[in-house]
Design a protein around this motif. Structure first.
Motif, PDB file in Angstrom:
ATOM      1  N   LYS A   1       0.575  -1.446  -0.207  1.00 38.13           N
ATOM      2  CA  LYS A   1       0.174  -0.109   0.043  1.00 38.13           C
ATOM      3  C   LYS A   1       0.875   0.994  -0.101  1.00 38.13           C
ATOM      4  O   LYS A   1       0.505   2.052  -0.551  1.00 38.13           O
ATOM      5  CB  LYS A   1      -1.180  -0.492   1.283  1.00 38.13           C
ATOM      6  CG  LYS A   1      -2.158  -0.976   0.951  1.00 38.13           C
ATOM      7  CD  LYS A   1      -3.007  -1.391   1.711  1.00 38.13           C
ATOM      8  CE  LYS A   1      -4.701  -1.300   2.152  1.00 38.13           C
ATOM      9  NZ  LYS A   1      -4.960  -1.515   3.499  1.00 38.13           N
ATOM     10  N   ASP A   2       2.532   1.280   0.744  1.00 42.94           N
ATOM     11  CA  ASP A   2       2.974   2.441   0.731  1.00 42.94           C
ATOM     12  C   ASP A   2       3.595   2.628  -0.496  1.00 42.94           C
ATOM     13  O   ASP A   2       3.538   4.223  -1.331  1.00 42.94           O
ATOM     14  CB  ASP A   2       4.076   2.322   2.318  1.00 42.94           C
ATOM     15  CG  ASP A   2       3.793   2.167   3.157  1.00 42.94           C
ATOM     16  OD1 ASP A   2       2.575   2.325   2.908  1.00 42.94           O
ATOM     17  OD2 ASP A   2       4.373   2.186   4.488  1.00 42.94           O
ATOM     18  N   LYS A   3       3.607   1.551  -1.466  1.00 38.21           N
ATOM     19  CA  LYS A   3       4.506   1.570  -2.769  1.00 38.21           C
ATOM     20  C   LYS A   3       3.861   2.040  -3.934  1.00 38.21           C
ATOM     21  O   LYS A   3       3.976   3.117  -5.199  1.00 38.21           O
ATOM     22  CB  LYS A   3       5.621  -0.220  -2.749  1.00 38.21           C
ATOM     23  CG  LYS A   3       6.239   0.613  -2.181  1.00 38.21           C
ATOM     24  CD  LYS A   3       7.833   1.436  -2.160  1.00 38.21           C
ATOM     25  CE  LYS A   3       8.545   1.264  -0.958  1.00 38.21           C
ATOM     26  NZ  LYS A   3       9.370   1.887  -1.096  1.00 38.21           N
ATOM     27  N   PHE A   4       2.574   0.963  -3.674  1.00 36.78           N
ATOM     28  CA  PHE A   4       1.250   0.653  -4.841  1.00 36.78           C
ATOM     29  C   PHE A   4       0.216   1.531  -4.855  1.00 36.78           C
ATOM     30  O   PHE A   4       0.132   1.909  -3.519  1.00 36.78           O
ATOM     31  CB  PHE A   4       1.430   0.308  -5.985  1.00 36.78           C
ATOM     32  CG  PHE A   4       2.692  -0.887  -5.830  1.00 36.78           C
ATOM     33  CD1 PHE A   4       3.830  -0.336  -6.712  1.00 36.78           C
ATOM     34  CD2 PHE A   4       3.157  -2.175  -5.231  1.00 36.78           C
ATOM     35  CE1 PHE A   4       4.827  -0.578  -7.659  1.00 36.78           C
ATOM     36  CE2 PHE A   4       4.551  -2.324  -5.123  1.00 36.78           C
ATOM     37  CZ  PHE A   4       5.568  -1.901  -6.439  1.00 36.78           C
ATOM     38  N   GLN A   5      -0.941   1.888  -5.701  1.00 30.27           N
ATOM     39  CA  GLN A   5      -2.087   2.078  -5.421  1.00 30.27           C
ATOM     40  C   GLN A   5      -2.883   0.655  -5.208  1.00 30.27           C
ATOM     41  O   GLN A   5      -2.798   0.351  -6.510  1.00 30.27           O
ATOM     42  CB  GLN A   5      -2.044   3.301  -6.213  1.00 30.27           C
ATOM     43  CG  GLN A   5      -1.981   4.918  -6.597  1.00 30.27           C
ATOM     44  CD  GLN A   5      -1.991   5.190  -7.339  1.00 30.27           C
ATOM     45  OE1 GLN A   5      -3.950   5.393  -7.774  1.00 30.27           O
ATOM     46  NE2 GLN A   5      -1.399   6.760  -7.865  1.00 30.27           N
ATOM     47  N   MET A   6      -3.168   0.558  -3.353  1.00 34.64           N
ATOM     48  CA  MET A   6      -3.498  -0.744  -3.932  1.00 34.64           C
ATOM     49  C   MET A   6      -5.064  -0.345  -2.879  1.00 34.64           C
ATOM     50  O   MET A   6      -4.728   0.231  -2.359  1.00 34.64           O
ATOM     51  CB  MET A   6      -2.822  -2.056  -2.976  1.00 34.64           C
ATOM     52  CG  MET A   6      -1.103  -2.036  -3.589  1.00 34.64           C
ATOM     53  SD  MET A   6      -1.034  -2.518  -5.013  1.00 34.64           S
ATOM     54  CE  MET A   6      -1.231  -4.437  -4.599  1.00 34.64           C
ATOM     55  N   SER A   7      -6.082  -1.504  -3.211  1.00 34.83           N
ATOM     56  CA  SER A   7      -6.781  -1.406  -2.508  1.00 34.83           C
ATOM     57  C   SER A   7      -6.978  -3.126  -1.602  1.00 34.83           C
ATOM     58  O   SER A   7      -6.742  -3.885  -2.116  1.00 34.83           O
ATOM     59  CB  SER A   7      -8.223  -1.348  -3.302  1.00 34.83           C
ATOM     60  OG  SER A   7      -8.861  -1.691  -4.317  1.00 34.83           O
ATOM     61  N   SER A   8      -7.079  -2.654  -0.404  1.00 30.74           N
ATOM     62  CA  SER A   8      -7.094  -4.348   0.167  1.00 30.74           C
ATOM     63  C   SER A   8      -8.841  -4.602   0.754  1.00 30.74           C
ATOM     64  O   SER A   8      -9.515  -3.965   0.618  1.00 30.74           O
ATOM     65  CB  SER A   8      -6.854  -3.923   1.988  1.00 30.74           C
ATOM     66  OG  SER A   8      -6.721  -5.949   2.718  1.00 30.74           O
ATOM     67  N   MET A   9      -8.599  -6.237   0.269  1.00 33.06           N
ATOM     68  CA  MET A   9     -10.279  -6.405   0.209  1.00 33.06           C
ATOM     69  C   MET A   9     -10.594  -7.295   1.183  1.00 33.06           C
ATOM     70  O   MET A   9     -11.403  -8.222   1.391  1.00 33.06           O
ATOM     71  CB  MET A   9     -10.356  -6.901  -1.082  1.00 33.06           C
ATOM     72  CG  MET A   9     -10.133  -6.025  -2.639  1.00 33.06           C
ATOM     73  SD  MET A   9     -10.208  -7.001  -4.332  1.00 33.06           S
ATOM     74  CE  MET A   9     -11.522  -6.898  -4.557  1.00 33.06           C
ATOM     75  N   GLY A  10      -9.061  -7.368   2.460  1.00 36.97           N
ATOM     76  CA  GLY A  10      -9.428  -8.587   4.071  1.00 36.97           C
ATOM     77  C   GLY A  10      -9.819 -10.168   3.206  1.00 36.97           C
ATOM     78  O   GLY A  10      -8.637 -10.518   2.199  1.00 36.97           O
ATOM     79  N   GLU A  11     -10.818 -10.728   3.177  1.00 30.08           N
ATOM     80  CA  GLU A  11     -10.126 -11.619   3.394  1.00 30.08           C
ATOM     81  C   GLU A  11     -10.156 -12.610   2.057  1.00 30.08           C
ATOM     82  O   GLU A  11     -11.518 -11.553   1.715  1.00 30.08           O
ATOM     83  CB  GLU A  11     -10.922 -12.833   4.616  1.00 30.08           C
ATOM     84  CG  GLU A  11     -10.767 -12.899   6.187  1.00 30.08           C
ATOM     85  CD  GLU A  11     -11.755 -13.473   6.823  1.00 30.08           C
ATOM     86  OE1 GLU A  11     -12.576 -14.396   6.314  1.00 30.08           O
ATOM     87  OE2 GLU A  11     -11.156 -13.341   8.354  1.00 30.08           O
ATOM     88  N   LEU A  12     -10.384 -13.380   2.024  1.00 33.36           N
ATOM     89  CA  LEU A  12     -10.252 -14.258   0.507  1.00 33.36           C
ATOM     90  C   LEU A  12     -11.540 -14.453  -0.132  1.00 33.36           C
ATOM     91  O   LEU A  12     -11.872 -15.237   1.086  1.00 33.36           O
ATOM     92  CB  LEU A  12      -9.298 -15.307  -0.226  1.00 33.36           C
ATOM     93  CG  LEU A  12      -9.088 -15.497  -1.538  1.00 33.36           C
ATOM     94  CD1 LEU A  12      -9.873 -14.427  -2.984  1.00 33.36           C
ATOM     95  CD2 LEU A  12      -8.992 -16.657  -1.816  1.00 33.36           C
ATOM     96  N   THR A  13     -12.680 -14.025  -0.824  1.00 33.49           N
ATOM     97  CA  THR A  13     -13.861 -13.975  -0.736  1.00 33.49           C
ATOM     98  C   THR A  13     -14.291 -14.600  -2.397  1.00 33.49           C
ATOM     99  O   THR A  13     -14.989 -15.445  -2.493  1.00 33.49           O
ATOM    100  CB  THR A  13     -14.907 -13.453  -0.183  1.00 33.49           C
ATOM    101  OG1 THR A  13     -14.996 -12.553  -0.799  1.00 33.49           O
ATOM    102  CG2 THR A  13     -15.203 -13.676   1.073  1.00 33.49           C
ATOM    103  N   PHE A  14     -13.436 -14.191  -3.133  1.00 36.55           N
ATOM    104  CA  PHE A  14     -13.607 -14.166  -4.001  1.00 36.55           C
ATOM    105  C   PHE A  14     -12.449 -13.975  -5.402  1.00 36.55           C
ATOM    106  O   PHE A  14     -12.127 -13.535  -5.392  1.00 36.55           O
ATOM    107  CB  PHE A  14     -15.118 -13.143  -4.971  1.00 36.55           C
ATOM    108  CG  PHE A  14     -15.624 -13.855  -6.226  1.00 36.55           C
ATOM    109  CD1 PHE A  14     -16.525 -14.387  -7.039  1.00 36.55           C
ATOM    110  CD2 PHE A  14     -15.511 -12.670  -7.678  1.00 36.55           C
ATOM    111  CE1 PHE A  14     -17.077 -14.859  -7.459  1.00 36.55           C
ATOM    112  CE2 PHE A  14     -15.995 -12.944  -8.228  1.00 36.55           C
ATOM    113  CZ  PHE A  14     -17.065 -13.789  -8.767  1.00 36.55           C
TER     114      PHE A  14
END
Length: 373
Positions: free
Chosen positions: A95-108
């Motif tokens: 997240k610090d290095k790139f524009q990322m969005s965290s989606m939490g636990e894997l569901t899909f």
């Protein structure tokens, strides 16, 4: 394989997504996935992830007995670790290095629904099943208990009426995507896919039966139990001259980590087998190739599964594999299939006899009646 390992180790798998802005951005700097020559830092050898030797989209980091695994597909990232702190560090760094969005636990992920439970992981595509049933107007049809009509095998059927080939191919394509989590429909879909050039009414009826089966069984999937041991086993089987249009046989094979099904194959053979033994031997060689690939893949995870058991239900095939003398009766078998003997001699695999009733790969080679299915 990633999810099978996660279920065995009992760790949670998380997901991140690259924001679209990053995809269109220009990267001026050189990007390294390992420390470039001349710039190694001996004091910090774990600064970068190690890339998988076989799977180039897998990245591994080991630290004090723990492991962090990262699997990447274009802009989708899933990751998990035996130590939660490693996941948190990785997520923060990205997240610090790139524009990322965290989606939490894997569901899909890539069309697969993933349910992470205390006792294991369940993988399915039931939302997709409901989508294609709605798309092709099969939401209100009577369901079928099996996939194929054993009394009416698929043939070229040149005298029958043509059907819309675009519709037929679209339906086959939809079903092919579903085989990613549904090995139960694999054989029937592959059999129907052989008639995509000029489909007839009988072929469309066979495809419709698959949709009717899905109507009755929309929620089946793959269950990866936490309690099952992590050991690689494989099953192989073949029918004999089952493809009516060219009399070629069908190879069936499946590979398990404990009781977790991680890979399966249903493919028409390239040669016309002149005996049941030859068809089974060609199928065994194909399964052996897949096993070797999985063995090498698992080395990245830190597991050595050499001498993997491959179960075969044909005694003659086992004799040919285990007897180093070139049988005069195998001259007609293409040389490229004989590499399985070499693998057996080197103890990369071992062959074991299994009764046909217990050979699960049989499901991938022919249609079954309701009781057997």
């Amino acid at each position: 394989m990633f999810l099978a390992y996660a279920s065995y180790m009992g760790f949670m798998v998380y997901q991140m997504d690259v924001k679209s802005a990053f995809l269109y951005g220009q990267i001026e700097e050189e990007v390294y996935v390992c420390q470039p020559l001349g710039f190694e830092d001996p004091d910090h050898p774990d600064k970068v992830l190690i890339r998988g030797k076989i799977d180039q989209t897998l990245f591994i980091k080991r630290q004090k007995g723990h492991i962090l695994l990262v699997q990447i597909y274009v802009d989708d990232i899933i990751f998990g670790s035996t130590k939660k702190e490693l996941c948190d560090e990785f997520e923060k760094l990205m997240k610090d290095k790139f524009q990322m969005s965290s989606m939490g636990e894997l569901t899909f992920f890539l069309g697969l629904q993933v349910q992470q439970k205390k006792k294991g992981i369940f993988i399915s595509q039931d939302k997709y099943v409901h989508e294609i049933l709605r798309k092709y107007n099969y939401t209100d049809v009577k369901s079928a208990s099996t996939l194929t009509d054993l009394e009416k095998p698929l043939v070229q059927d040149g005298d029958a009426a043509d059907v819309d080939e675009h519709l037929y191919r679209s339906m086959i394509g939809s079903l092919m995507y579903l085989t990613a989590s549904r090995p139960d429909i694999m054989f029937a879909v592959c059999a129907c896919a052989r008639f995509q050039v000029s489909p007839k009414t009988s072929h469309l009826l066979a495809v419709k039966r698959i949709f009717r089966y899905l109507k009755g069984k929309p929620s089946l999937g793959l269950w990866y139990s936490k309690d099952s041991p992590l050991e690689l086993v494989a099953y192989t089987d073949s029918d004999y001259a089952g493809a009516t249009q060219d009399r070629k046989s069908t190879t069936g094979g499946c590979q398990f980590l404990g009781n977790r099904l991680i890979s399966w194959q249903c493919k028409k053979q390239t040669v016309v087998a002149t005996s049941t033994t030859e068809a089974e031997y060609v199928a065994a060689a194909s399964c052996c190739g897949q096993v070797l690939w999985i063995q090498n893949q698992l080395l990245d995870y830190g597991y050595n599964f050499m001498n993997t058991v491959i179960y075969i239900d044909n005694n003659s095939t086992i004799c040919i594999i285990e007897n180093p003398v070139q049988h005069s009766k195998t001259k007609h078998i293409e040389i490229r299939h004989h590499f399985i003997r070499d693998c057996n001699a080197k103890k990369l695999i071992q062959i074991a006899k299994i009764d046909t009733e217990q050979n699960v790969a049989d499901l991938l080679t022919k249609g079954f009646d309701a009781g057997r299915f």
